[in-house]
Structures are given as C-alpha cells and as structure tokens.
Design a protein around this motif. Sequence first.
Motif, PDB file in Angstrom:
ATOM      1  N   ALA A 144     -56.056  -9.902 -37.450  1.00 38.55           N
ATOM      2  CA  ALA A 144     -54.603 -10.047 -37.145  1.00 38.55           C
ATOM      3  C   ALA A 144     -53.978  -8.521 -36.985  1.00 38.55           C
ATOM      4  O   ALA A 144     -54.869  -7.410 -36.789  1.00 38.55           O
ATOM      5  N   PHE A 145     -52.947  -8.162 -36.952  1.00 42.57           N
ATOM      6  CA  PHE A 145     -52.425  -7.094 -36.111  1.00 42.57           C
ATOM      7  C   PHE A 145     -52.743  -5.858 -36.878  1.00 42.57           C
ATOM      8  O   PHE A 145     -53.321  -4.669 -36.369  1.00 42.57           O
ATOM      9  N   LEU A 146     -52.563  -5.462 -38.094  1.00 46.36           N
ATOM     10  CA  LEU A 146     -53.197  -4.485 -39.034  1.00 46.36           C
ATOM     11  C   LEU A 146     -54.520  -4.197 -38.974  1.00 46.36           C
ATOM     12  O   LEU A 146     -55.038  -3.108 -38.740  1.00 46.36           O
ATOM     13  N   HIS A 147     -55.524  -5.446 -39.027  1.00 48.98           N
ATOM     14  CA  HIS A 147     -56.788  -5.179 -38.842  1.00 48.98           C
ATOM     15  C   HIS A 147     -57.329  -4.669 -37.599  1.00 48.98           C
ATOM     16  O   HIS A 147     -58.311  -3.969 -37.549  1.00 48.98           O
ATOM     17  N   LYS A 148     -56.664  -5.068 -36.606  1.00 54.05           N
ATOM     18  CA  LYS A 148     -57.095  -4.778 -35.151  1.00 54.05           C
ATOM     19  C   LYS A 148     -56.794  -3.446 -34.864  1.00 54.05           C
ATOM     20  O   LYS A 148     -57.572  -2.690 -34.239  1.00 54.05           O
ATOM     21  N   LEU A 149     -55.543  -2.995 -35.387  1.00 55.98           N
ATOM     22  CA  LEU A 149     -55.121  -1.367 -35.235  1.00 55.98           C
ATOM     23  C   LEU A 149     -55.968  -0.768 -35.919  1.00 55.98           C
ATOM     24  O   LEU A 149     -56.506   0.380 -35.505  1.00 55.98           O
ATOM     25  N   MET A 150     -56.446  -1.186 -37.194  1.00 56.60           N
ATOM     26  CA  MET A 150     -57.596  -0.184 -37.990  1.00 56.60           C
ATOM     27  C   MET A 150     -59.029  -0.119 -37.319  1.00 56.60           C
ATOM     28  O   MET A 150     -59.535   1.027 -37.305  1.00 56.60           O
ATOM     29  N   GLY A 151     -59.076  -1.233 -36.543  1.00 51.82           N
ATOM     30  CA  GLY A 151     -60.360  -1.326 -35.850  1.00 51.82           C
ATOM     31  C   GLY A 151     -60.708  -0.388 -34.692  1.00 51.82           C
ATOM     32  O   GLY A 151     -61.581  -0.107 -34.288  1.00 51.82           O
ATOM     33  N   LEU A 152     -59.540   0.253 -34.059  1.00 54.66           N
ATOM     34  CA  LEU A 152     -59.479   1.180 -32.967  1.00 54.66           C
ATOM     35  C   LEU A 152     -59.827   2.489 -33.592  1.00 54.66           C
ATOM     36  O   LEU A 152     -60.318   3.554 -32.797  1.00 54.66           O
ATOM     37  N   VAL A 153     -59.722   2.620 -35.030  1.00 54.78           N
ATOM     38  CA  VAL A 153     -59.977   4.199 -35.552  1.00 54.78           C
ATOM     39  C   VAL A 153     -61.431   4.112 -36.417  1.00 54.78           C
ATOM     40  O   VAL A 153     -62.398   4.735 -36.374  1.00 54.78           O
ATOM     41  N   PHE A 154     -61.556   2.750 -37.163  1.00 48.89           N
ATOM     42  CA  PHE A 154     -62.494   2.562 -38.107  1.00 48.89           C
ATOM     43  C   PHE A 154     -63.506   1.524 -37.518  1.00 48.89           C
ATOM     44  O   PHE A 154     -63.029   0.290 -37.333  1.00 48.89           O
ATOM     45  N   SER A 155     -64.917   1.731 -37.804  1.00 49.82           N
ATOM     46  CA  SER A 155     -65.725   0.386 -37.203  1.00 49.82           C
ATOM     47  C   SER A 155     -66.013  -0.487 -38.349  1.00 49.82           C
ATOM     48  O   SER A 155     -66.619   0.303 -39.341  1.00 49.82           O
ATOM     49  N   MET A 156     -65.449  -1.475 -38.627  1.00 53.89           N
ATOM     50  CA  MET A 156     -65.459  -2.438 -39.572  1.00 53.89           C
ATOM     51  C   MET A 156     -67.102  -2.786 -39.757  1.00 53.89           C
ATOM     52  O   MET A 156     -67.741  -2.984 -40.644  1.00 53.89           O
ATOM     53  N   ASP A 157     -67.711  -2.937 -38.814  1.00 51.96           N
ATOM     54  CA  ASP A 157     -69.070  -3.606 -38.820  1.00 51.96           C
ATOM     55  C   ASP A 157     -69.882  -2.222 -39.268  1.00 51.96           C
ATOM     56  O   ASP A 157     -70.969  -2.637 -40.197  1.00 51.96           O
ATOM     57  N   ARG A 158     -69.643  -0.932 -39.107  1.00 49.36           N
ATOM     58  CA  ARG A 158     -70.414   0.064 -39.625  1.00 49.36           C
ATOM     59  C   ARG A 158     -69.849   0.141 -41.142  1.00 49.36           C
ATOM     60  O   ARG A 158     -70.978   0.353 -42.102  1.00 49.36           O
ATOM     61  N   MET A 159     -69.035   0.093 -41.533  1.00 47.82           N
ATOM     62  CA  MET A 159     -68.317   0.062 -42.823  1.00 47.82           C
ATOM     63  C   MET A 159     -68.824  -0.909 -43.855  1.00 47.82           C
ATOM     64  O   MET A 159     -69.424  -0.909 -44.917  1.00 47.82           O
ATOM     65  N   VAL A 160     -68.766  -2.290 -43.270  1.00 46.72           N
ATOM     66  CA  VAL A 160     -69.093  -3.293 -44.204  1.00 46.72           C
ATOM     67  C   VAL A 160     -70.616  -3.486 -43.894  1.00 46.72           C
ATOM     68  O   VAL A 160     -71.254  -3.815 -44.700  1.00 46.72           O
ATOM     69  N   GLY A 161     -71.226  -3.154 -42.857  1.00 48.65           N
ATOM     70  CA  GLY A 161     -72.575  -3.293 -42.474  1.00 48.65           C
ATOM     71  C   GLY A 161     -73.561  -2.545 -43.294  1.00 48.65           C
ATOM     72  O   GLY A 161     -74.633  -3.115 -43.754  1.00 48.65           O
ATOM     73  N   LYS A 162     -72.996  -1.281 -43.639  1.00 46.35           N
ATOM     74  CA  LYS A 162     -73.919  -0.576 -44.666  1.00 46.35           C
ATOM     75  C   LYS A 162     -74.079  -1.250 -46.177  1.00 46.35           C
ATOM     76  O   LYS A 162     -75.016  -1.077 -46.826  1.00 46.35           O
ATOM     77  N   ASP A 163     -73.005  -1.917 -46.585  1.00 44.98           N
ATOM     78  CA  ASP A 163     -72.856  -2.486 -47.659  1.00 44.98           C
ATOM     79  C   ASP A 163     -73.837  -3.800 -47.641  1.00 44.98           C
ATOM     80  O   ASP A 163     -74.448  -4.052 -48.480  1.00 44.98           O
ATOM     81  N   PHE A 164     -73.863  -4.389 -46.411  1.00 41.74           N
ATOM     82  CA  PHE A 164     -74.684  -5.592 -46.348  1.00 41.74           C
ATOM     83  C   PHE A 164     -76.070  -5.088 -46.384  1.00 41.74           C
ATOM     84  O   PHE A 164     -76.923  -5.945 -47.078  1.00 41.74           O
ATOM     85  N   GLU A 165     -76.383  -4.103 -45.791  1.00 41.26           N
ATOM     86  CA  GLU A 165     -77.731  -3.444 -45.837  1.00 41.26           C
ATOM     87  C   GLU A 165     -78.205  -3.177 -47.074  1.00 41.26           C
ATOM     88  O   GLU A 165     -79.370  -3.593 -47.735  1.00 41.26           O
TER      89      GLU A 165
END
Length: 177
Positions: A144-165
């Motif tokens: 949604a709105f806030l998460h999409k805006l945050m995605g412009l600055v932070f890569s959720m894939d990189r942030m959460v992906g390292k935890d998944f790894e």
Amino acid sequence: MADAIFVAVILLIALLVGVIAYGLSPPHAFRIERRAIIAAPAEKIFPLLNDFHAWRTWSPWEKLDPEMKRDYSGAAAGVGSAYAWESAKAGAGRMEIAESVSSSKLIVKLDFTKPMTAHNMVEFLLQPEGSATNVTWAMYGSQAFLHKLMGLVFSMDRMVGKDFEAGLSNLKAAAEK
C-alpha cells in the motif's frame, strides 16, 4: 536568480506530486524469495516449519530479543496453529498456518501490527533432490501507500532477504544434525 528559484520550486513540486501519485496508485504485488539446498529429507525438515515452537531453533528473529513475549494458540502444529509475538526489537504480529501439505508445502498468514501494519503470506516449498531437499522460503503480498514509498528508498528484498538467508542457514544446520 529569481528565475532559478522559481524553476527549483516547480521541479520540487513536480517531484513531490510524482511521488504522491506513485504512492496512491493501485497496490503493487511484491515477492521476496530465497532458496537453500539442505542435505536432509523433507520429512526431517518439515516438522521444523510446521510447528511454531520449533521456529525458535532456526528463525532469525527469535534471537533478536530475549524478552520477546510469545503466545501459541490453536492446533499444536499444522493448519490452525497460531503464534503471536510482541517485542521491542522484533515488533509485534501474528502468524497462522493456513495450509499444510506434509513434507512439501506450508502456507502461513502473516499479520504485522508493529512497527507498521502489514498483511502478507509466507510460503515454504520443499522439493526432494536426491538425498537432499530444495527449500524455498517466500513472502508475498501487496504494498500500500507507505510501503511503496519506503520501497523507493529501501530495498525490502535486500532487507528481508538477508534474514531469509540467515533463517535458511539456521534451518539447514538444525536439519542436518
């Protein structure tokens, strides 16, 4: 000089309008996924996923806060099993197993309440490969709105992906014992 300031203000307003329009556009789907080959049969790995009590042995978030409050409810394992947590470091939320196909697939409904509200799905797929198992851990949902805006600055894939790894590495260690 006044013309340069005017142009800068117009560009700033255009940028702001563009960012807001992007944020207000229809939700975007996201998917974060990581895989690991674990030298163990799926029958040995699956119980570590299908029982939230066992997540303490491998989940990367379980060790973040020794003061984490946990609440287990519903079934002991499998469909209907639920786990809620509250932590100063790991936020708060609830997970419930929505689908459990023995030794092959687990779907978890994931609801975060802190630090932000989010509703996602988590999927574990286990595919035998000889004497090993290919484990896929994915999280997906809409932004949604806030998460999409945050995605412009932070890569959720990189942030959460390292935890998944890290979690898959911990799962591998636990299952290969």
